[in-house]
Scaffold this motif. Structure first.
Motif, PDB file in Angstrom:
ATOM      1  N   UNK A 130       6.737  -0.134   0.881  1.00 25.42           N
ATOM      2  CA  UNK A 130       6.263  -0.611   2.251  1.00 25.42           C
ATOM      3  C   UNK A 130       5.952  -1.946   2.113  1.00 25.42           C
ATOM      4  N   UNK A 131       5.226  -2.677   3.137  1.00 23.27           N
ATOM      5  CA  UNK A 131       5.232  -4.242   3.066  1.00 23.27           C
ATOM      6  C   UNK A 131       3.750  -4.204   1.956  1.00 23.27           C
ATOM      7  N   UNK A 132       2.963  -3.242   1.927  1.00 24.69           N
ATOM      8  CA  UNK A 132       1.804  -3.162   1.019  1.00 24.69           C
ATOM      9  C   UNK A 132       1.872  -2.509   0.008  1.00 24.69           C
ATOM     10  N   UNK A 133       3.050  -2.013  -0.460  1.00 24.40           N
ATOM     11  CA  UNK A 133       2.989  -1.090  -1.648  1.00 24.40           C
ATOM     12  C   UNK A 133       4.302  -1.137  -2.530  1.00 24.40           C
ATOM     13  N   UNK A 134       4.355  -1.239  -3.622  1.00 25.05           N
ATOM     14  CA  UNK A 134       5.497  -1.342  -4.500  1.00 25.05           C
ATOM     15  C   UNK A 134       5.515  -0.186  -5.789  1.00 25.05           C
ATOM     16  N   UNK A 135       6.781  -0.237  -6.366  1.00 28.47           N
ATOM     17  CA  UNK A 135       6.689   0.924  -7.535  1.00 28.47           C
ATOM     18  C   UNK A 135       7.157  -0.397  -8.498  1.00 28.47           C
ATOM     19  N   UNK A 136       6.675  -0.511  -9.721  1.00 29.30           N
ATOM     20  CA  UNK A 136       7.090  -1.539 -10.675  1.00 29.30           C
ATOM     21  C   UNK A 136       7.153  -0.747 -12.035  1.00 29.30           C
ATOM     22  N   UNK A 164      -2.977  -7.785  -7.519  1.00 24.51           N
ATOM     23  CA  UNK A 164      -2.134  -7.267  -6.526  1.00 24.51           C
ATOM     24  C   UNK A 164      -2.750  -7.034  -5.242  1.00 24.51           C
ATOM     25  N   UNK A 165      -2.042  -6.885  -4.084  1.00 24.37           N
ATOM     26  CA  UNK A 165      -2.786  -6.610  -2.832  1.00 24.37           C
ATOM     27  C   UNK A 165      -3.387  -5.170  -2.662  1.00 24.37           C
ATOM     28  N   UNK A 166      -4.043  -4.988  -1.694  1.00 20.27           N
ATOM     29  CA  UNK A 166      -4.460  -3.513  -1.468  1.00 20.27           C
ATOM     30  C   UNK A 166      -3.595  -2.818  -0.559  1.00 20.27           C
ATOM     31  N   UNK A 167      -3.448  -1.457  -0.895  1.00 24.79           N
ATOM     32  CA  UNK A 167      -2.545  -0.316  -0.574  1.00 24.79           C
ATOM     33  C   UNK A 167      -3.448   0.247   0.567  1.00 24.79           C
ATOM     34  N   UNK A 168      -2.630   0.861   1.589  1.00 24.59           N
ATOM     35  CA  UNK A 168      -3.431   1.785   2.469  1.00 24.59           C
ATOM     36  C   UNK A 168      -3.056   3.107   1.756  1.00 24.59           C
ATOM     37  N   UNK A 169      -3.700   4.019   2.079  1.00 24.19           N
ATOM     38  CA  UNK A 169      -3.639   5.256   1.575  1.00 24.19           C
ATOM     39  C   UNK A 169      -2.607   5.985   1.603  1.00 24.19           C
ATOM     40  N   UNK A 170      -1.756   6.133   2.912  1.00 15.97           N
ATOM     41  CA  UNK A 170      -0.549   6.382   3.160  1.00 15.97           C
ATOM     42  C   UNK A 170       0.575   5.583   2.505  1.00 15.97           C
TER      43      UNK A 170
END
Length: 205
Positions: A171-177, A83-89
């Motif tokens: 967000x483009x860098x964050x998911x819930x799976x 998986x890609x990296x997520x920013x802290x926010x």
């Protein structure tokens, strides 16, 4: 008396000479070693350093940082499965959405409702919009994707278990799976995968 002392001195000298020859031969053997039958040099003894010892638990010099099984080039060969990296926010926002989804899936699991239709309907009630895609699978809108479970290879054939998988773009860098099935349910957060979005790509067989 004089003769016996002189003979004794000769014996000591001969013994010292013999001892010197033995030590010299032994030292030579430690450095080189030969096969007594063929006169061929033996290979040097194996190193006793911990990193090359067969029973050593030291890490391989080819292990990459974060490599799952320690294999050479693990990260390079499995780029699409990471998986890609997520920013802290973004990670914090994803956790908040996961906390909204978890009780819904827990309720559905207790009610034995893990089919795609029931899961999708329950999550749309939270205000999420189903993903719309255009040519080439490009996302045109919406954030929620609910699908059936991935087929699993068992013994000699594929089996598709009952249940539903959930992918929510936060967000483009964050998911819930998430998923819910007969045996259990799970909700987690992660960055998107390079080729499969929020969903972890299936293993190839």
């Amino acid at each position: 008396m004089f003769t016996s002392t002189r003979e004794r001195g000769r014996s000591l000298a001969a013994a010292a000479l013999l001892l010197g020859a033995v030590i010299s031969l032994t030292a030579c053997g430690e450095q080189r070693g030969t096969d007594s039958a063929a006169g061929v040099p033996n290979p040097p003894p194996p190193s006793s350093s911990p990193s090359s010892s067969p029973g050593s638990s030291g890490a391989s010099p080819y292990v990459e940082p974060g490599a799952g099984d320690g294999a050479p080039h693990y990260n390079e060969n499995n780029t699409g499965r990471l998986p890609g990296e997520m920013s802290a926010d973004s990670a914090e926002d994803a956790r908040k959405e996961a906390d909204r989804i978890r009780p819904v899936l827990r309720r559905l699991w207790k009610e034995k409702k893990w089919d795609v239709k029931s899961v999708r309907a329950a999550l749309l009630e939270l205000g999420y919009e189903e993903i719309r895609t255009g040519a080439g699978g490009k996302r045109l809108g919406g954030t929620l994707d609910v699908r059936g479970m991935e087929p699993r290879f068992e013994t000699d054939h594929y089996v598709t278990p009952e249940g539903a998988r959930v992918g929510l773009w936060v967000h483009d860098d964050a998911c819930v799976t998430a998923f819910v099935q007969k045996t259990n349910f799970e909700v987690r957060t992660n960055g998107p995968y390079m080729e499969s979005g929020c969903f972890e790509p299936p293993f190839a067989h």
